[in-house]
Scaffold this active site. Structure first.
Site, short mmCIF file in Angstrom:
data_model
loop_
_atom_site.label_atom_id
_atom_site.label_comp_id
_atom_site.label_asym_id
_atom_site.label_seq_id
_atom_site.Cartn_x
_atom_site.Cartn_y
_atom_site.Cartn_z
N VAL A 1 19.03 0.54 44.45
CA VAL A 1 18.25 1.51 43.70
C VAL A 1 18.29 2.89 44.38
O VAL A 1 18.33 3.92 43.70
CB VAL A 1 16.79 1.01 43.51
N CYS A 2 18.30 2.92 45.70
CA CYS A 2 18.31 4.19 46.42
C CYS A 2 19.56 5.02 46.15
O CYS A 2 19.55 6.24 46.32
CB CYS A 2 18.16 3.96 47.92
N GLU A 3 20.63 4.37 45.73
CA GLU A 3 21.88 5.07 45.46
C GLU A 3 22.00 5.56 44.01
O GLU A 3 22.93 6.29 43.68
CB GLU A 3 23.08 4.18 45.80
N HIS B 1 7.90 -0.75 51.93
CA HIS B 1 9.17 -0.12 51.57
C HIS B 1 9.30 0.10 50.06
O HIS B 1 9.76 1.16 49.62
CB HIS B 1 10.32 -1.01 52.08
#
Length: 154
Positions: A57-59, A89
């Site tokens: 998801v962070c990408e 987190h």
């Protein structure tokens, strides 16, 4: 009084789906729901749908940002799953992710629908990816179609 509402059919639109590989066993269900809604309800052809797989998801935001600058797509759909663990987190990811995506949408005037699940456990994720509580991928697809059409008539 004037009332404006976007329709769901948008057969000539081009849509990009950016999807996380992490938790792919859930995300594939979200993807299936999104594609089904785009084709069946939105009347899009397969060649008007592009799928971009990213590690997690962070990408997703960097690809969303890149694609929004290309002016190739009428709308973007983000799909993924963040399941709460024993740390906080997931809270950091959810807050930052949504803020980044919303900012890109506003700056680039492109509809971006968030079909990322934030759940307490795996059962909640499964329920939201096509079982008891519907399919949030499908919901995200319908939302982006409606927004594309609403922007066309404003």
């Amino acid at each position: 009084m004037n009332t404006y509402e976007g329709k769901l059919q948008s057969k000539n639109s081009k849509i990009a789906i950016i999807i996380s590989r992490f938790n792919s066993f859930i995300n594939k269900n979200l993807l299936d729901g999104a594609i089904d809604s785009l084709k069946r309800i939105g009347r899009l052809k397969s060649e008007n749908i592009s799928i971009f797989w990213v590690p997690g998801v962070c990408e997703i935001p960097i690809i969303v940002n890149f694609l929004s600058k290309q002016n190739k797509y009428n709308g973007l759909i983000t799909l993924g799953t963040v399941i709460q663990g024993k740390t906080f987190h997931h809270e950091l990811i959810s807050k930052d992710f949504n803020n980044i995506i919303f900012n890109i949408s506003i700056k680039k005037n492109i509809p971006i629908s968030v079909g990322v699940l934030y759940t307490r456990n795996i059962n909640q994720a499964i329920e939201r990816s096509g079982t008891k509580l519907g399919n949030k991928g499908s919901d995200a697809a319908l939302s982006v179609l409606e927004m594309i059409n609403l922007l066309k008539i404003i």
